[in-house]
Each structure stands twice: as structure tokens, then as C-alpha cells.
Design an enzyme around this catalytic site. Structure first.
Site, PDB file in Angstrom:
ATOM      1  CG  HIS A  42     -36.548   7.928  27.986  1.00 40.29           C
ATOM      2  ND1 HIS A  42     -36.483   6.563  28.098  1.00 40.29           N
ATOM      3  CD2 HIS A  42     -36.302   8.217  26.677  1.00 40.29           C
ATOM      4  CE1 HIS A  42     -36.198   6.034  26.914  1.00 40.29           C
ATOM      5  NE2 HIS A  42     -36.093   7.018  26.032  1.00 40.29           N
ATOM      6  CB  SER A  71     -37.250   5.200  23.314  1.00 35.15           C
ATOM      7  OG  SER A  71     -35.978   5.233  23.922  1.00 35.15           O
ATOM      8  CG  HIS A  86     -38.409   3.580  31.444  1.00 37.34           C
ATOM      9  ND1 HIS A  86     -37.351   4.032  32.201  1.00 37.34           N
ATOM     10  CD2 HIS A  86     -38.467   4.410  30.370  1.00 37.34           C
ATOM     11  CE1 HIS A  86     -36.795   5.071  31.632  1.00 37.34           C
ATOM     12  NE2 HIS A  86     -37.458   5.326  30.509  1.00 37.34           N
TER      13      HIS A  86
END
Length: 528
Positions: free
Chosen positions: A46, A116, A135
């Protein structure tokens, strides 16, 4: 250079996540997939500065939401290539034979085995105009169940790893993936080696990382032929010297399965001290005739030890100790001699015995006992011992009330020392200890009363009558209402970032303020 693809499930429909906010219903997924919010960026943990590629397709399968992405950053692949060349684990190659040697794929699978999805929070109504999917990230381990990342050179090879995907769904994914790679801006990957090192350090401190990866691998139905070494830690193999005389452990085991152990009986070897050599030679010859056995572990060249199983050792020990002759000491003709008394010749001992005990015991027989000795000394009279003990109990000892405080002649406390009986019983000691504790407690209460009365006197002379207590700290609900909640939810695990030193200081400060407030309230109640 061939392309690098990554595929895996972003969520599994049949499994409930550990947190309610991570739940992703299937109707919501179908609704958002119809909006056409694709492609999405692919980054590392992330971190928007570490974008390494693009997502080429999201698919609503029967098992869950499946993702296919492509790694396009050449800068990132150069870093992975250099790491793979210096890693001893990757240089050793894969243990599983069907997997082709690919250092880059092995390095990616070992470093980023999790997927994720970053999506919008379902309960947030202020983000209606923004896209639901934000994303996709590769990370150390995902928070949702079954989120395993499989890296490979071909999409079909990645799909074959998942046994939960049917053939029709595989064709659907292959037809729906956008295989035409578009241009990638290398400036999107601005992270350096320090960022990757910090990310790997944080990943190493995640609790229960390996069990979570093993569970995710089972939920996705992944086959054994994968490059994920994080979910399959190597097993230390301890092989006995022989299969006939010991235990043998299988080389590899499935996750969650127990180690298979094969045992067999050890034949009894007859002989004395040569039994060890004969048993070793027999087992060594038997191993040459056994097919499909694990190669033996040779002993170190500097050691003279012989590897022997436990069962064979105890059997040889029992045989050896059982055949040793038992040595029985010869029976003496003469009676035992007491060492604590001095032996004297016949003439001296006979004269002394005749002087004291001739009338009672008569003369001993010289033919049976050729030597003489003193008779044992009589025991100490019990009556005399009891008399002395009772006389000692009547003594009284001077003992002060406090052992820590000293007093000297002339002090008022010197003449007021109390006399107490000597206590020998445990119950009496316990009662005396309780009395002393009670006396100390009474003294402390008296001191507290004096201090409180002195404080009252001081406060009565001061112009301010009451003390205003300090403001209390906000509660947990007030803190939650004051701090804004994040609108984007990232589904990757991360270590706890709470500063323990600051937390300890806050706790001590809160405790000090609470004690001050309680003391002020007590003083106000006493005045009223």
C-alpha cells in the site's frame, strides 16, 4: 525478458474475516465490477511510491474475487534480480523437482506471498462519488482469508496451481485478461532499497505470519508445486543409523500432517562386551540390502562415536548387565566388629569386664570369640534430658518491642522494655506476629490522623476554602469521536505501531492525576 504475472484471490466468499470491516459481500463485488473500475495500480504494501505494475483483470469466480496483475517496473525487477543472486536460500534452488529454477520468481514468492485489496469502507456514505476499488498490493501476509499471491511467467501456469478453480473459470480468466501490456512510467516506482528493507523488517515482526500463510494456502487449494517457501518451512531431518534398528522420519510433510514414524523390533544379541560391535556390523550389512532407504548420516571424521538407536542400546545394555557374574562377598566366621570402639587384648579387656560386669554377664567363652571389646556406652538418661529441657523453658529473655530501634541507658524507653516468654510453638509465633502487625497498623493510623488534622489546620488558615480538581482526560468514546476514521481500508497485516515508552508515560501521568483528584475529594468531604 519474459513477463512476470501475479495472480490470487483478493477475498474468499465462504470465509468470514477476523474483522467485520474486512467483509466483502459478493453482491457488492458484482456491482462494482460492472462499473468498469479497471485497471488498478499494483504496489508494494500500500505504498503509492512503490507502484510496480497494473492489474489486468478482476474476476468474480465461485470461490472468490480473483485478480491477475502484471509487474512492469524494470527498476524493481533489477533490485529483485540482484537480491536473488546473493540469497543463499534462492541459490540452493527449489526442493520440489517439477518446479523449473527461476530465481526472480522464487525471490518474489518468498518476499511478497500475500495479496491485499484496498477498497472503500462500506459504512462510509461520504465517498459515493469515488471508485470502490482503490489499488491492489503485494505484501507479507493479507488480512483477509485465502489471499495468497502466486507469481509466474504464464497466466495458465498460475491458474493450474489453484485446484478450487474449474476449467470453465480458467478459460473465462484467460479470455478476460488484457494481455496487451501498455506503457509503464518508471517514475511511479520511486522507492529505494531502504524502503524495501524497512518493509521486510516490519513483515518479520507480524505475529502468526507462517500459520496464516499455511491456512490461506489450504483455503485456496494450492498444489504443492509452488515457489512459496514462507508457508512451507524446511523440516529438520533426523535419520537414525539404520532402518532396522531405529526410527526413520519422512523427508517432507504436508502442512498440518504428522510426521510418519516407522519402528521395528531389535533382535536380542547374545554375548558380553563384543555385542556392540556385532550389532553394528549386522545393521550395516542389512542396510545394503534394503531398497528405497534414506542415505545414512555419516559420523564426523574427528569423532569415535557410533550412532546407535535407543532400543538397540537398551537391549545391549540389558544383555551386558545380565551376563555379568554377581560377586557375593564371603561370609565371615567372626561377628562384625564395631569400629567406634577400640579393640584390646584378651588380658586387658577380660580384667575390665570382670571388674564391672562379672556378676551379671559372667565370663565370655574364649572358644567362640577370640577377641574382646568394650560393651556399648549406655544412652543418655531421658529423664535427665527432659529435666534440663524443662528447666531451660522456664528462663525468660529480655526482648525489645522493635529490633530496628536501639535504646541506651538513660533513655525513657530503656526502662520500659517488656519481658516476653520464649515462644516455641508455631501457633504462638503466628499470634505474636499478628499482634505486632496490628500494633504497627494502629500506629500508622494514628500518624495519618495527625497529618490530616495538621492539613485541616493549614487549610483553615488559608483564604481558599476548596481546591478545584484538575480536568479529567477524555474517554475512549470521546477520543474515537474526535479522531476521524480512515475512508480507505487496506487489507494487509502490519506490526503494532504503538510507542510503548509514550504509552507507559501516559499511564503514569493518568495515575498521578487520578490520585490527586481522589485526595482532593477526600479533603473536601472531611471539611463538609
Amino acid at each position: 525478458m519474459s513477463k512476470v504475472w501475479v495472480g490470487g484471490f483478493l477475498c474468499v466468499y465462504g470465509e468470514e474475516p477476523s474483522e467485520e470491516c474486512l467483509a466483502l459481500p459478493r453482491d457488492t463485488v458484482q456491482k462494482e465490477l460492472g462499473s468498469g473500475n479497471i485497471p488498478l495500480p499494483l504496489n508494494i504494501n500500500h505504498n503509492e511510491k512503490a507502484t510496480i505494475g497494473m492489474v489486468r483483470g478482476l474476476f468474480d469466480l465461485e470461490h472468490g474475487l480473483f485478480c491477475v496483475a502484471q509487474i512492469q517496473s524494470q527498476t524493481f525487477m533489477d533490485i529483485i534480480r540482484n537480491i536473488a543472486g546473493k540469497s543463499k536460500l534462492i541459490t540452493a534452488g527449489s526442493v520440489i523437482e517439477p518446479l523449473p529454477p527461476d530465481p526472480e520468481i522464487e525471490c518474489l514468492s518468498s518476499s511478497f506471498p500475500g495479496l491485499s485489496l484496498s477498497s472503500k469502507v462500506l459504512q462510509d456514505e461520504n465517498l459515493d462519488g469515488k471508485p470502490f476499488f482503490h489499488h491492489v498490493s503485494v505484501c507479507g501476509v493479507g488480512r483477509r482469508p485465502g489471499t495468497i499471491a502466486i507469481f509466474g511467467r504464464e497466466i495458465s501456469w498460475i491458474l493450474d496451481r489453484f485446484s478450487c478453480i474449474s476449467e470453465s473459470e480458467k478459460r473465462q480468466v484467460l479470455e478476460g485478461v488484457n494481455v496487451y501490456s501498455q506503457g509503464f512510467d518508471e517514475n511511479l516506482f520511486s522507492a529505494d532499497l531502504y524502503d524495501l528493507l524497512a518493509d521486510s523488517l516490519d513483515t518479520s515482526y507480524i505475529r502468526k505470519r507462517f500459520p496464516k500463510l499455511q491456512l490461506d494456502k489450504q483455503l485456496c487449494g494450492l498444489s504443492k508445486c509452488t515457489y512459496i517457501k514462507a508457508s512451507e518451512p524446511p523440516v529438520e531431518i533426523i535419520v537414525a543409523a539404520t532402518k532396522v534398528a531405529g526410527d526413520q522420519v519422512q523427508l517432507t510433510t504436508e502442512p498440518g500432517s504428522e510426521l510418519a514414524v516407522e519402528t521395528c523390533d531389535v533382535p536380542v544379541v547374545h554375548g558380553n562386551y563384543d555385542a556392540v560391535e556385532s550389532a553394528t556390523a549386522t545393521t550395516a550389512m542389512s542396510n545394503q540390502n534394503l531398497p528405497n532407504t534414506t542415505p545414512l548420516l555419516s559420523s564426523p571424521p574427528f569423532s569415535d562415536c557410533v550412532f546407535l538407536p535407543k532400543d538397540a542400546f537398551f537391549s545391549l545394555l540389558n544383555v551386558t548387565t545380565g551376563q555379568q557374574p554377581k560377586i557375593v562377598p564371603p561370609v565371615s566366621v567372626h561377628p562384625p566388629v564395631t569400629e567406634q570402639y577400640q579393640m584390646l587384648p584378651y588380658s586387658e579387656s577380660a580384667a575390665k569386664i570382670a571388674e564391672h560386669e562379672s556378676n551379671r554377664y559372667h565370663s565370655p567363652c574364649q572358644a567362640m570369640y577370640p577377641y574382646w571389646q568394650y560393651s556399648p556406652v549406655p544412652q543418655y538418661p531421658a529423664a535427665l534430658h527432659g529435666y534440663r529441657q524443662s528447666k531451660t523453658l522456664k528462663k525468660r529473655h529480655f526482648q525489645s518491642d522493635s529490633e530496628d530501634e536501639l535504646s541506651f541507658p538513660g533513655d525513657p524507653e530503656y526502662t520500659k522494655k517488656r519481658r516476653r516468654h520464649r515462644v516455641d510453638n508455631d501457633d504462638d509465633k503466628e499470634m505474636a506476629r499478628e499482634k505486632n502487625d496490628l500494633r504497627e497498623l494502629v500506629d500508622m493510623i494514628g500518624m495519618l490522623r495527625q497529618e490530616i488534622s495538621a492539613l485541616k489546620h493549614v487549610r483553615a488558615q488559608s483564604p481558599q476554602r476548596h481546591i478545584v480538581p484538575m480536568e479529567t482526560l477524555p474517554t475512549i468514546e470521546e477520543k474515537g469521536a474526535a479522531s476521524p476514521k480512515p475512508s480507505i481500508l487496506n487489507a494487509s497485516l502490519a506490526p503494532e505501531t504503538v510507542n510503548r515508552s509514550l504509552a507507559g508515560q501516559n499511564e503514569s501521568t493518568d495515575l498521578l492525576k487520578l490520585n490527586k483528584k481522589l485526595f482532593v475529594d477526600a479533603l473536601n468531604k472531611m471539611d463538609s
